[in-house]
Design a protein around this motif. Sequence first.
Motif, PDB file in Angstrom:
ATOM      1  N   TYR A 232      46.774  55.045  31.533  1.00 42.82           N
ATOM      2  CA  TYR A 232      46.848  55.752  30.250  1.00 42.82           C
ATOM      3  C   TYR A 232      45.537  55.707  29.457  1.00 42.82           C
ATOM      4  O   TYR A 232      45.536  56.004  28.263  1.00 42.82           O
ATOM      5  CB  TYR A 232      47.978  55.159  29.397  1.00 42.82           C
ATOM      6  N   TYR A 248      47.944  60.081  25.115  1.00 43.22           N
ATOM      7  CA  TYR A 248      47.378  59.007  25.938  1.00 43.22           C
ATOM      8  C   TYR A 248      46.747  57.924  25.053  1.00 43.22           C
ATOM      9  O   TYR A 248      46.869  56.724  25.337  1.00 43.22           O
ATOM     10  CB  TYR A 248      46.337  59.577  26.907  1.00 43.22           C
ATOM     11  N   LYS A 251      49.508  55.798  23.520  1.00 37.61           N
ATOM     12  CA  LYS A 251      50.111  54.941  24.540  1.00 37.61           C
ATOM     13  C   LYS A 251      49.172  53.796  24.910  1.00 37.61           C
ATOM     14  O   LYS A 251      49.604  52.639  25.063  1.00 37.61           O
ATOM     15  CB  LYS A 251      50.435  55.784  25.779  1.00 37.61           C
TER      16      LYS A 251
END
Length: 270
Positions: A232, A248, A251
């Motif tokens: 990620y 992304y 995360k």
Amino acid sequence: MKVELLQQYVQINISRYSEFLPRAISFAMRHFSRSYRLSSSILILDDGERLKKDYFLNWAYHIGLQRESREESASFEEILAHSYLPIRIKIIDETGVLEQIKISLKVIKLGQVALILDHPNLLARRYLLSIFKNFLLSYNSKELFLNAESEDFWEVLLGLISQKIIHNVVLNFDYESFKACARGGFENSGFKEYYLTKDEITLRNSLKTLSCNLNDDWETIKNRYIELAREYHPDRVYGQDIAIVESYTEKFRDIQAAYENLKRQLEVRH
């Protein structure tokens, strides 16, 4: 509470934790010119103020005693017949006997619970009110209705459970009622998590973020973190749609935060 006719006094025995005691002391000290406060009693010696003494005894008997107990008290007629005697208010500590109070938990609705005493006790109620004053919705002689939406509430509750003896009162928490709350359909609402401390909740959430569990060793957790951090990392989607990049990035931050929390809580040294 009871009233006794002794050889030298009319004696009113009042528990130190009685609701009536502060009022009785206030009345005696304000309205009698010869009243004396001792360590465990109040003496009223006004021989020339019998009308006031009659009024005080009448007030004590019919207002104070009817709220508590008249067991073993002398009759009201006998009391007034001896009101020429000094009055002694004897404050009873009752520390020799431990009173058992069972406290159960009942869910009223999601985010609202009641602590229920199996019988009224002024000291236990005052103590619980002082502990839960920031969460109090309402109360009566046996029940405290509390706002349980905050994680802080359950922190306070868990802290209270470890303090069972308050003066001469033993607070016994009914753990079966706590378990019943969790079995009553609250598992899916996250209700059971309220039994955890903040650190325990953070630990479990961090493990969940890294797809790990409580039984995993540190090496497993670290390897899983490395895998997820690579998967990620925002550089992998550089130049793509802004929504994908932001997803992304968020995360990746969650993964890093979870890893740092686990390092701190598991006291890993590098």
